[in-house]
Design a protein around this motif. Structure first.
Motif, PDB file in Angstrom:
ATOM      1  N   THR A 160       7.434   0.598  -4.656  1.00  0.00           N
ATOM      2  CA  THR A 160       6.414   0.070  -3.916  1.00  0.00           C
ATOM      3  C   THR A 160       6.515   0.991  -2.553  1.00  0.00           C
ATOM      4  OG1 THR A 160       6.203  -1.980  -4.490  1.00  0.00           O
ATOM      5  CG2 THR A 160       5.172  -1.356  -2.603  1.00  0.00           C
ATOM      6  N   LEU A 163       5.610   4.685  -3.084  1.00  0.00           N
ATOM      7  CA  LEU A 163       4.032   4.793  -3.033  1.00  0.00           C
ATOM      8  C   LEU A 163       3.473   4.828  -1.714  1.00  0.00           C
ATOM      9  CD1 LEU A 163       3.574   2.724  -6.496  1.00  0.00           C
ATOM     10  CD2 LEU A 163       3.520   5.120  -6.249  1.00  0.00           C
ATOM     11  N   CYS A 195      -1.937   1.784  -5.125  1.00  0.00           N
ATOM     12  CA  CYS A 195      -0.699   1.878  -5.620  1.00  0.00           C
ATOM     13  C   CYS A 195      -0.525   0.962  -6.828  1.00  0.00           C
ATOM     14  CB  CYS A 195       0.433   1.333  -4.408  1.00  0.00           C
ATOM     15  SG  CYS A 195       0.570   2.100  -3.092  1.00  0.00           S
TER      16      CYS A 195
END
Length: 295
Positions: A160, A163, A195
């Motif tokens: 995460t 991204l 994302c």
């Protein structure tokens, strides 16, 4: 033109391998969701007079050493396995995604702390740490799911974060700041939706890994406890009968392998769909699915 381009993208996603994997996953899901209807017997009911029987009309996959119907246990055990894997991934998403969002967006000491802790956790063998957590909290299905979920958090957080780092400098983020949007709004309503597709592909893959890890934990006796059925526990119970009643081990083993392979193929298809550089693979449209040459 836009509609045609979208149809081409969908056609490239639904390659033969992806369609087959979806069909396999659909059959598995129908089996576990409707286990109460499809299972001919109680999965925990044993009849010693029927122990170690081979496949027959009464018992499609035969019975185990205590006379329990293997087909019924496979259906209920699949539900336990898939639900546990879903719990692992959900736990990792609930904690890992927010950590990755804040780490990538704010940077600084928050980013450093998340990265260092993630690196420490990832540096250890995952199952070894799972053994430690389960030993600390006690055996049981719930504790195993939580232990594996903790181990999946660093990987989810780092993905995460990477991204977010790619998205936070883009024009739409600067525009949102310029009109006075809060950081929370930008993170969860602007950046996160961009994302989500990549995260979905990776989490589908993680779901397959979670099935394998849960099966491994149950195989060594740290997952579900008897008499609850689970593919990993059934594999452990059946391996001692491999030469006398091979289906006791082969059935759960094949179920685990087929499910994980189907999830991997589906995840690969999702990745191809969202990655423009991989969208040129031929789909059904170019193979003449309807007997006509694709435009």
């Amino acid at each position: 033109m836009r509609v045609k381009g979208k149809q081409q993208r969908v056609g490239r996603f639904f390659t033969p391998s992806v369609v087959i994997s979806l069909a396999v996953l659909a059959v598995i899901l129908i089996g576990v969701l409707f286990a109460g209807v499809l299972a001919p017997y109680d999965p925990n009911y044993g009849d010693l007079s029927s122990a170690m029987q081979g496949p027959s009309a009464a018992h499609l996959l035969g019975t185990d050493q205590t006379g329990r119907d293997l087909f019924s246990r496979m259906l209920y055990g699949g539900g336990t396995t898939l639900l546990g894997a879903l719990g692992v991934v959900a736990f990792a998403v609930a904690l890992g995604v927010p950590l990755g969002l804040f780490s990538g967006y704010y940077g600084g000491w928050v980013d450093t702390l998340v990265l260092r802790v993630s690196d420490i956790v990832i540096s250890f063998p995952s199952l070894l740490l799972a053994f430690v957590f389960v030993a600390a909290f006690g055996r049981g299905f719930g504790n195993t799911v939580v232990a594996l979920g903790i181990l999946y958090i660093p990987m989810t957080a780092k993905l995460t974060r990477s991204l977010v780092l790619m998205e936070r400098g883009k024009t739409y983020v600067e525009a949102a700041r310029a009109v006075g949007c809060s950081d929370t709004h930008i993170l969860f309503l602007e950046i996160f939706p961009n994302c989500a597709s990549t995260l979905t592909a990776q989490l589908t893959l993680d779901f397959g890994y979670a099935i394998l890890d849960l099966a491994a934990m149950s195989f060594i006796g740290l997952g579900v406890q008897p008499p609850t059925s689970d593919w990993g526990a059934m594999l452990e119970e059946g391996q001692v009968m491999l030469f006398t009643q091979p289906l006791l081990a082969l059935a759960p083993g094949i179920a685990i392998a087929v499910t994980v392979i189907a999830l991997n193929i589906f995840s690969d298809g999702v990745q191809r769909y969202i990655d423009p550089s991989q969208r040129q693979l031929p789909g059904f449209g170019k193979r003449g699915k309807w007997g006509k040459k694709a435009d």
